[in-house]
Design a protein around this motif. Structure first.
Motif, short mmCIF file in Angstrom:
data_model
loop_
_atom_site.label_atom_id
_atom_site.label_comp_id
_atom_site.label_asym_id
_atom_site.label_seq_id
_atom_site.Cartn_x
_atom_site.Cartn_y
_atom_site.Cartn_z
N LEU A 43 0.81 -1.23 0.00
CA LEU A 43 0.00 0.00 0.00
C LEU A 43 0.84 1.27 0.00
CD1 LEU A 43 -2.87 -0.95 2.47
CD2 LEU A 43 -2.96 -0.75 -0.01
N ASP A 44 2.15 1.15 0.23
CA ASP A 44 2.99 2.33 0.36
C ASP A 44 2.87 3.27 -0.84
OD1 ASP A 44 3.81 1.42 2.80
OD2 ASP A 44 5.84 0.87 2.16
N ARG A 45 2.90 2.72 -2.05
CA ARG A 45 2.86 3.59 -3.23
C ARG A 45 1.53 4.30 -3.37
NH1 ARG A 45 3.30 -0.92 -8.02
NH2 ARG A 45 1.96 -2.46 -7.06
N PHE A 46 0.44 3.69 -2.89
CA PHE A 46 -0.85 4.36 -2.92
C PHE A 46 -0.93 5.42 -1.83
CE2 PHE A 46 -1.52 0.38 -5.10
CZ PHE A 46 -2.26 0.77 -6.20
N LYS A 47 -0.43 5.08 -0.64
CA LYS A 47 -0.42 6.04 0.46
C LYS A 47 0.42 7.27 0.13
CE LYS A 47 -1.09 2.82 4.32
NZ LYS A 47 -0.41 2.23 5.49
N ALA A 48 1.46 7.08 -0.66
CA ALA A 48 2.35 8.19 -1.03
C ALA A 48 1.75 9.08 -2.11
CB ALA A 48 3.70 7.65 -1.49
N SER A 49 0.65 8.67 -2.71
CA SER A 49 0.04 9.45 -3.79
C SER A 49 -0.74 10.64 -3.22
CB SER A 49 -0.90 8.57 -4.62
OG SER A 49 -2.07 8.27 -3.88
N SER A 50 -1.15 11.52 -4.10
CA SER A 50 -1.88 12.72 -3.69
C SER A 50 -3.28 12.41 -3.16
CB SER A 50 -1.98 13.69 -4.87
OG SER A 50 -2.66 13.06 -5.95
N ASP A 51 -3.86 11.28 -3.59
CA ASP A 51 -5.21 10.91 -3.18
C ASP A 51 -5.31 9.38 -3.15
OD1 ASP A 51 -7.95 10.55 -2.77
OD2 ASP A 51 -8.52 12.13 -4.20
N PRO A 52 -4.83 8.76 -2.07
CA PRO A 52 -4.74 7.29 -2.03
C PRO A 52 -6.04 6.57 -2.37
CG PRO A 52 -3.58 8.24 -0.17
CD PRO A 52 -4.29 9.37 -0.85
N LEU A 53 -7.16 7.05 -1.88
CA LEU A 53 -8.43 6.36 -2.14
C LEU A 53 -8.81 6.47 -3.62
CD1 LEU A 53 -10.52 4.65 -0.74
CD2 LEU A 53 -11.79 6.74 -0.19
N ALA A 54 -8.61 7.61 -4.22
CA ALA A 54 -8.90 7.77 -5.65
C ALA A 54 -8.01 6.84 -6.48
CB ALA A 54 -8.70 9.22 -6.09
N TYR A 55 -6.76 6.72 -6.09
CA TYR A 55 -5.83 5.85 -6.82
C TYR A 55 -6.23 4.38 -6.69
CZ TYR A 55 -2.39 9.23 -8.47
OH TYR A 55 -1.76 10.24 -9.15
N ILE A 56 -6.56 3.94 -5.48
CA ILE A 56 -6.90 2.53 -5.30
C ILE A 56 -8.21 2.21 -6.02
CG2 ILE A 56 -8.24 2.42 -3.13
CD1 ILE A 56 -5.22 0.21 -3.82
N CYS A 57 -9.15 3.14 -6.01
CA CYS A 57 -10.41 2.91 -6.73
C CYS A 57 -10.19 2.87 -8.24
CB CYS A 57 -11.44 3.97 -6.35
SG CYS A 57 -12.10 3.75 -4.68
N THR A 58 -9.34 3.74 -8.74
CA THR A 58 -9.03 3.74 -10.17
C THR A 58 -8.32 2.43 -10.54
OG1 THR A 58 -8.98 6.15 -10.25
CG2 THR A 58 -7.81 4.98 -12.01
N TYR A 59 -7.45 1.95 -9.67
CA TYR A 59 -6.80 0.65 -9.89
C TYR A 59 -7.87 -0.44 -9.97
CZ TYR A 59 -3.77 -3.37 -9.19
OH TYR A 59 -3.12 -4.58 -9.34
N LEU A 60 -8.81 -0.44 -9.04
CA LEU A 60 -9.88 -1.44 -9.03
C LEU A 60 -10.73 -1.36 -10.31
CD1 LEU A 60 -10.87 -1.19 -5.29
CD2 LEU A 60 -10.36 -3.34 -6.47
N HIS A 61 -11.01 -0.17 -10.78
CA HIS A 61 -11.77 -0.04 -12.03
C HIS A 61 -11.01 -0.66 -13.19
CE1 HIS A 61 -15.38 2.23 -11.00
NE2 HIS A 61 -14.66 2.91 -10.14
N GLY A 62 -9.68 -0.55 -13.18
CA GLY A 62 -8.87 -1.20 -14.22
C GLY A 62 -9.01 -2.71 -14.17
N LEU A 63 -9.07 -3.28 -12.97
CA LEU A 63 -9.31 -4.72 -12.83
C LEU A 63 -10.69 -5.09 -13.34
CD1 LEU A 63 -7.85 -5.42 -9.27
CD2 LEU A 63 -6.72 -5.77 -11.47
N ALA A 64 -11.68 -4.27 -12.99
CA ALA A 64 -13.05 -4.54 -13.44
C ALA A 64 -13.17 -4.42 -14.95
CB ALA A 64 -14.02 -3.58 -12.74
N ASP A 65 -12.43 -3.51 -15.55
CA ASP A 65 -12.43 -3.39 -17.02
C ASP A 65 -11.94 -4.69 -17.66
OD1 ASP A 65 -13.32 -0.76 -16.79
OD2 ASP A 65 -11.33 0.12 -17.18
N GLU A 66 -10.88 -5.26 -17.09
CA GLU A 66 -10.36 -6.53 -17.62
C GLU A 66 -11.38 -7.64 -17.39
OE1 GLU A 66 -8.15 -9.40 -19.47
OE2 GLU A 66 -7.91 -7.23 -19.57
N ALA A 67 -12.01 -7.65 -16.24
CA ALA A 67 -13.04 -8.66 -15.96
C ALA A 67 -14.17 -8.54 -16.99
CB ALA A 67 -13.58 -8.49 -14.54
N ASP A 68 -14.58 -7.32 -17.30
CA ASP A 68 -15.62 -7.10 -18.31
C ASP A 68 -15.19 -7.68 -19.66
OD1 ASP A 68 -17.14 -5.73 -16.43
OD2 ASP A 68 -16.67 -3.73 -17.25
N ARG A 69 -13.94 -7.45 -20.05
CA ARG A 69 -13.44 -7.96 -21.33
C ARG A 69 -13.52 -9.49 -21.39
NH1 ARG A 69 -10.40 -3.32 -21.21
NH2 ARG A 69 -8.71 -4.01 -19.87
#
Length: 146
Positions: A43-69
């Motif tokens: 989690l360190d790289r997400f915590k170090a970001s400007s908006d950790p929750l926005a980053y982790i959610c955007t990461y999750l959306h990327g996983l969901a995009d692949e799941a959709d495919r």
């Protein structure tokens, strides 16, 4: 917990589902809704970001995009924020990406031989999750090398 830097298209079915579940846990950690995993190095790289929750959610959306495919159904209703395309990419080192590809290939070789043959038998393309960008450097300090 494993939050892969590699592109989700490289993850076999078990890997994609596991990453989804573990990153949902990471979302809860970043929301302060769980006492476990709060100091997990992934989690360190997400915590170090400007908006950790926005980053982790955007990461999750990327996983969901692949799941959709792939025709899977990941519940985006579990995500507390929409994907953001205005986030600066998180840097990941080229050695880290190489390590993850090698580590994933070894896991997939035994649990999903057909997936291994399709994606790792020849040199896989070094692509990251859309949230990351590759920079020169050694394996990341947060990685627990096996």
């Amino acid at each position: 917990m494993r939050i892969w830097s590699v592109h989700p298209s490289l993850l076999d079915a078990k890997g994609l589902v596991a990453c989804w579940r573990e990153t949902l846990l990471a979302q809860k950690v970043l929301q302060g809704l769980t006492k476990g995993y709060t100091n997990h190095p992934q989690l360190d790289r997400f915590k170090a970001s400007s908006d950790p929750l926005a980053y982790i959610c955007t990461y999750l959306h990327g996983l969901a995009d692949e799941a959709d495919r792939r025709g899977y159904s990941f519940n985006r209703g579990l995500l507390v924020l929409p994907a953001r395309n205005d986030l600066a990419p998180i840097p990941v080192t080229d050695d880290q990406l190489d390590y993850e590809i090698s580590f994933l290939a070894e896991k997939v070789k035994t649990r999903s031989p057909q997936w291994y043959d399709q994606h790792f038998a020849t040199s896989p393309s070094k692509v990251t999750h859309p949230l990351f960008t590759v920079v020169p450097g050694p394996i990341e300090s947060w990685e627990k090398v096996k």
